[in-house]
Design a protein around this motif. Structure first.
Motif, PDB file in Angstrom:
ATOM      1  N   ALA A  83      50.756   7.863  40.858  1.00  0.00           N
ATOM      2  CA  ALA A  83      52.050   8.549  40.993  1.00  0.00           C
ATOM      3  C   ALA A  83      53.017   8.117  39.901  1.00  0.00           C
ATOM      4  N   LEU A  84      52.854   6.877  39.435  1.00  0.00           N
ATOM      5  CA  LEU A  84      53.741   6.354  38.389  1.00  0.00           C
ATOM      6  C   LEU A  84      53.547   7.114  37.081  1.00  0.00           C
ATOM      7  N   ASN A  85      52.453   7.872  36.996  1.00  0.00           N
ATOM      8  CA  ASN A  85      52.182   8.622  35.766  1.00  0.00           C
ATOM      9  C   ASN A  85      52.842   9.995  35.749  1.00  0.00           C
ATOM     10  N   TYR A  86      53.738  10.231  36.693  1.00  0.00           N
ATOM     11  CA  TYR A  86      54.461  11.517  36.710  1.00  0.00           C
ATOM     12  C   TYR A  86      55.109  11.759  35.336  1.00  0.00           C
ATOM     13  N   GLY A  87      54.833  12.925  34.776  1.00  0.00           N
ATOM     14  CA  GLY A  87      55.390  13.282  33.464  1.00  0.00           C
ATOM     15  C   GLY A  87      54.649  12.665  32.294  1.00  0.00           C
ATOM     16  N   HIS A  88      53.746  11.726  32.595  1.00  0.00           N
ATOM     17  CA  HIS A  88      53.150  10.937  31.512  1.00  0.00           C
ATOM     18  C   HIS A  88      51.982  11.609  30.795  1.00  0.00           C
ATOM     19  N   THR A  89      51.257  12.526  31.469  1.00  0.00           N
ATOM     20  CA  THR A  89      50.171  13.212  30.771  1.00  0.00           C
ATOM     21  C   THR A  89      50.778  14.055  29.643  1.00  0.00           C
ATOM     22  N   PHE A  90      51.870  14.732  29.971  1.00  0.00           N
ATOM     23  CA  PHE A  90      52.595  15.474  28.937  1.00  0.00           C
ATOM     24  C   PHE A  90      53.174  14.515  27.899  1.00  0.00           C
ATOM     25  N   ALA A  91      53.798  13.441  28.383  1.00  0.00           N
ATOM     26  CA  ALA A  91      54.477  12.509  27.476  1.00  0.00           C
ATOM     27  C   ALA A  91      53.510  11.929  26.449  1.00  0.00           C
ATOM     28  N   HIS A  92      52.329  11.529  26.922  1.00  0.00           N
ATOM     29  CA  HIS A  92      51.369  10.930  25.986  1.00  0.00           C
ATOM     30  C   HIS A  92      50.945  11.953  24.927  1.00  0.00           C
ATOM     31  N   ALA A  93      50.803  13.208  25.342  1.00  0.00           N
ATOM     32  CA  ALA A  93      50.425  14.245  24.376  1.00  0.00           C
ATOM     33  C   ALA A  93      51.538  14.432  23.336  1.00  0.00           C
ATOM     34  N   THR A 133      51.518  11.414  20.961  1.00  0.00           N
ATOM     35  CA  THR A 133      50.401  11.473  20.019  1.00  0.00           C
ATOM     36  C   THR A 133      50.643  12.552  18.974  1.00  0.00           C
ATOM     37  N   ALA A 134      51.081  13.735  19.436  1.00  0.00           N
ATOM     38  CA  ALA A 134      51.272  14.856  18.510  1.00  0.00           C
ATOM     39  C   ALA A 134      52.386  14.560  17.506  1.00  0.00           C
ATOM     40  N   ALA A 135      53.440  13.888  17.975  1.00  0.00           N
ATOM     41  CA  ALA A 135      54.580  13.610  17.095  1.00  0.00           C
ATOM     42  C   ALA A 135      54.266  12.456  16.148  1.00  0.00           C
ATOM     43  N   GLY A 136      53.295  11.628  16.527  1.00  0.00           N
ATOM     44  CA  GLY A 136      53.051  10.374  15.808  1.00  0.00           C
ATOM     45  C   GLY A 136      53.869   9.311  16.512  1.00  0.00           C
ATOM     46  N   TYR A 137      53.231   8.178  16.760  1.00  0.00           N
ATOM     47  CA  TYR A 137      53.931   7.155  17.536  1.00  0.00           C
ATOM     48  C   TYR A 137      55.215   6.716  16.854  1.00  0.00           C
ATOM     49  N   ALA A 159      59.926  11.054  25.635  1.00  0.00           N
ATOM     50  CA  ALA A 159      58.721  11.859  25.877  1.00  0.00           C
ATOM     51  C   ALA A 159      58.499  12.035  27.379  1.00  0.00           C
ATOM     52  N   VAL A 160      58.800  11.007  28.162  1.00  0.00           N
ATOM     53  CA  VAL A 160      58.630  11.085  29.621  1.00  0.00           C
ATOM     54  C   VAL A 160      59.614  12.096  30.215  1.00  0.00           C
ATOM     55  N   ALA A 161      60.833  12.113  29.690  1.00  0.00           N
ATOM     56  CA  ALA A 161      61.827  13.059  30.195  1.00  0.00           C
ATOM     57  C   ALA A 161      61.357  14.500  29.955  1.00  0.00           C
ATOM     58  N   ILE A 162      60.893  14.775  28.741  1.00  0.00           N
ATOM     59  CA  ILE A 162      60.378  16.126  28.454  1.00  0.00           C
ATOM     60  C   ILE A 162      59.156  16.395  29.348  1.00  0.00           C
ATOM     61  N   GLY A 163      58.322  15.368  29.502  1.00  0.00           N
ATOM     62  CA  GLY A 163      57.113  15.503  30.328  1.00  0.00           C
ATOM     63  C   GLY A 163      57.438  15.802  31.787  1.00  0.00           C
ATOM     64  N   MET A 164      58.466  15.133  32.334  1.00  0.00           N
ATOM     65  CA  MET A 164      58.840  15.388  33.727  1.00  0.00           C
ATOM     66  C   MET A 164      59.396  16.801  33.878  1.00  0.00           C
ATOM     67  N   ALA A 165      60.163  17.215  32.874  1.00  0.00           N
ATOM     68  CA  ALA A 165      60.710  18.576  32.925  1.00  0.00           C
ATOM     69  C   ALA A 165      59.567  19.598  32.909  1.00  0.00           C
ATOM     70  N   SER A 176      58.755  21.779  16.803  1.00  0.00           N
ATOM     71  CA  SER A 176      57.541  21.271  16.146  1.00  0.00           C
ATOM     72  C   SER A 176      56.499  20.766  17.150  1.00  0.00           C
ATOM     73  N   LEU A 177      56.896  20.626  18.409  1.00  0.00           N
ATOM     74  CA  LEU A 177      55.956  20.111  19.423  1.00  0.00           C
ATOM     75  C   LEU A 177      55.694  21.154  20.513  1.00  0.00           C
ATOM     76  N   ARG A 178      55.556  22.410  20.087  1.00  0.00           N
ATOM     77  CA  ARG A 178      55.296  23.443  21.102  1.00  0.00           C
ATOM     78  C   ARG A 178      53.951  24.125  20.884  1.00  0.00           C
ATOM     79  N   ASP A 179      53.103  23.530  20.042  1.00  0.00           N
ATOM     80  CA  ASP A 179      51.770  24.085  19.822  1.00  0.00           C
ATOM     81  C   ASP A 179      50.899  23.734  21.038  1.00  0.00           C
ATOM     82  N   ALA A 180      50.873  24.683  21.990  1.00  0.00           N
ATOM     83  CA  ALA A 180      50.237  24.416  23.285  1.00  0.00           C
ATOM     84  C   ALA A 180      48.746  24.076  23.153  1.00  0.00           C
ATOM     85  N   GLU A 181      48.057  24.812  22.265  1.00  0.00           N
ATOM     86  CA  GLU A 181      46.613  24.565  22.099  1.00  0.00           C
ATOM     87  C   GLU A 181      46.361  23.106  21.722  1.00  0.00           C
ATOM     88  N   ARG A 182      47.141  22.658  20.753  1.00  0.00           N
ATOM     89  CA  ARG A 182      46.945  21.297  20.245  1.00  0.00           C
ATOM     90  C   ARG A 182      47.266  20.270  21.336  1.00  0.00           C
TER      91      ARG A 182
END
Ligand code: NAD
Ligand code: ZN
Length: 368
Positions: A251-261, A264-268, A276-282, A318-324
């Motif tokens: 449950a602690l990973n809420y928003g995190h699957t998106f956030a990690h993507a 990674t996509a943006a470069g650490y 990233a977590v905030a965008i991921g939760m949204a 720049s981070l809306r390429d869904a396929e990637r």
């Protein structure tokens, strides 16, 4: 000061029958570390400090140990994620050996999640395990990384690939240390605070809505309560699922699957983790709405709180390429047999791990 006990049974055959520990939260706590350590049987303290706090907060810890008659040695780690490396770990091991660190020595990790994870792992592995005290100085570390015993380092192949569960002997969260934290780091930590409200505690979420201005102004009473409640919620999850085997800790990973993507996509280092977590939760809330689990009101309510905390809820163009992004998520260790799974709310204060989400639904929320 408030204390939260993390109840953890020891292995009945192990040398330590009870691995429970206290999280202390409050103001002025750095000065209490000397007596605390002495009372726990420590004769020597090795303070592993983030360079950004070495001269300030870590020096206070050293002074407190010395005042309590405990020999204190200070080691400094360069600031930044690059210190969660094999090289930095090797340097700590070598220092521990040079200092003839033994079982009477207590390792003190003074800094954010980077130093907590690194020094925690060094303590877990040196001499088959030394007691470590977590003394977090970032909001992320006070509400998340210092609690729960996950320690480790990164490899070029990926983040947190080498590590161990190694519970601290104690956690001392002095909220005064947050006064030197840059605004962007502080706000980033608030994303994890909001997360606790959404996944576990609707009342806390409402409290955050009522106290958002006081928290942003870093009023000690408000920050203290936010840290304490978050720490207590994390502690409760860790107690019930210490090693992420029952699914509860997921449950602690809420928003995190998106956030990690996104990370990674943006470069650490481009987006802070909390951003990233905030965008991921949204995104996760929108996905939950599409699956018919929650109403659009809850999506909007979560957006509003994140935005009040000046956190982003939408990814930059720049981070809306869904396929990637979906391709990156497919490599995430939380996916099962190539199927996408997400932690999604069903109401405020409750989430479930949901399997078999259609990629088209994910694509839509990534593009929105
Ligand atoms: N172990 C876990 O369960 C867990 C959970 C979440 C995150 N993490 C890890 O934590 C790390 C992120 O933690 P973080 O956000 O604390 O990052 P961090 O440790 O890099 O600290 C953020 C920045 O703040 C600086 N800093 C620290 N304390 C300060 C203070 N009081 N005043 C001024 N500057 C200060 C640091 O030098 C750094 O530049 C990541 O490596 C992540 O993988 C671990
Ligand atoms: Zn996180």
């Amino acid at each position: 000061m408030n204390t939260i006990r993390v109840h953890l049974p020891g292995s009945p055959t192990g040398p330590d029958p009870d691995r429970s520990y206290l999280i202390r939260c409050g103001s002025g706590l750095l000065d209490s570390l000397g007596p605390l350590l002495r009372d726990s049987g420590g004769r020597r303290g090795v303070v592993v400090a983030d360079a950004a706090v070495a001269e300030t907060h870590a020096a206070r810890v050293v002074a407190s140990l010395q005042a309590a008659g405990i020999e204190a040695v200070s080691l400094t780690v360069p600031s930044g994620e690059a210190s969660k490396s094999v090289g930095a770990l090797g340097r700590l091991w070598a220092e521990f050996a040079r200092l003839a660190v033994d079982r009477h020595t207590r390792v003190m990790a003074v800094g954010g999640g980077v130093v907590g994870d690194l020094a925690g792992f060094a303590a877990a592995t040196f001499s088959r395990g030394l007691p470590v005290w977590q003394v977090p100085t970032t909001l992320v570390a006070q509400v998340d990384s210092a609690i729960g015993g996950k320690t480790g380092i990164n490899l070029p192949a990926g983040k947190n690939l080498v590590g161990a569960f190694w519970q601290p002997a104690g956690v001392v969260s002095d909220i005064d240390t947050l006064s030197t934290l840059p605004d962007r780091e502080f706000v980033s930590g608030l994303a994890e605070v909001v997360k606790y409200g959404v996944i576990l505690d609707a009342e806390f979420f409402a409290w955050l809505e009522d106290h958002a201005a006081a928290i942003l102004a870093r009023e000690p009473a408000a920050v203290g309560h936010a840290v304490e409640r978050s720490a207590a919620l994390k502690a409760r999850v860790v107690e019930q699922d210490e090693r992420e085997t029952t699914g509860l800790r997921a449950a602690l990973n809420y928003g995190h699957t998106f956030a990690h993507a996104y990370e990674t996509a943006a470069g650490y280092g481009v987006l802070l983790h909390g951003e990233a977590v905030a965008i991921g939760m949204a995104r996760a809330a929108r996905l939950a709405e599409r699956c018919g689990r929650i109403s659009c009101d809850l999506v909007a309510r979560q957006d509003r709180l994140l935005e009040r905390f000046r956190l982003p809820v939408a990814a930059p163009e720049s981070l809306r390429d869904a396929e990637r992004l979906i391709e990156i998520m497919g490599r995430d260790k939380k996916t099962l047999d190539g199927q996408l799974r997400f932690v999604l709310p069903s109401k405020l204060g409750h989430v479930d791990l949901v399997d078999g989400i259609r990629p088209e639904a994910v694509k839509d929320v990534l593009q929105g």
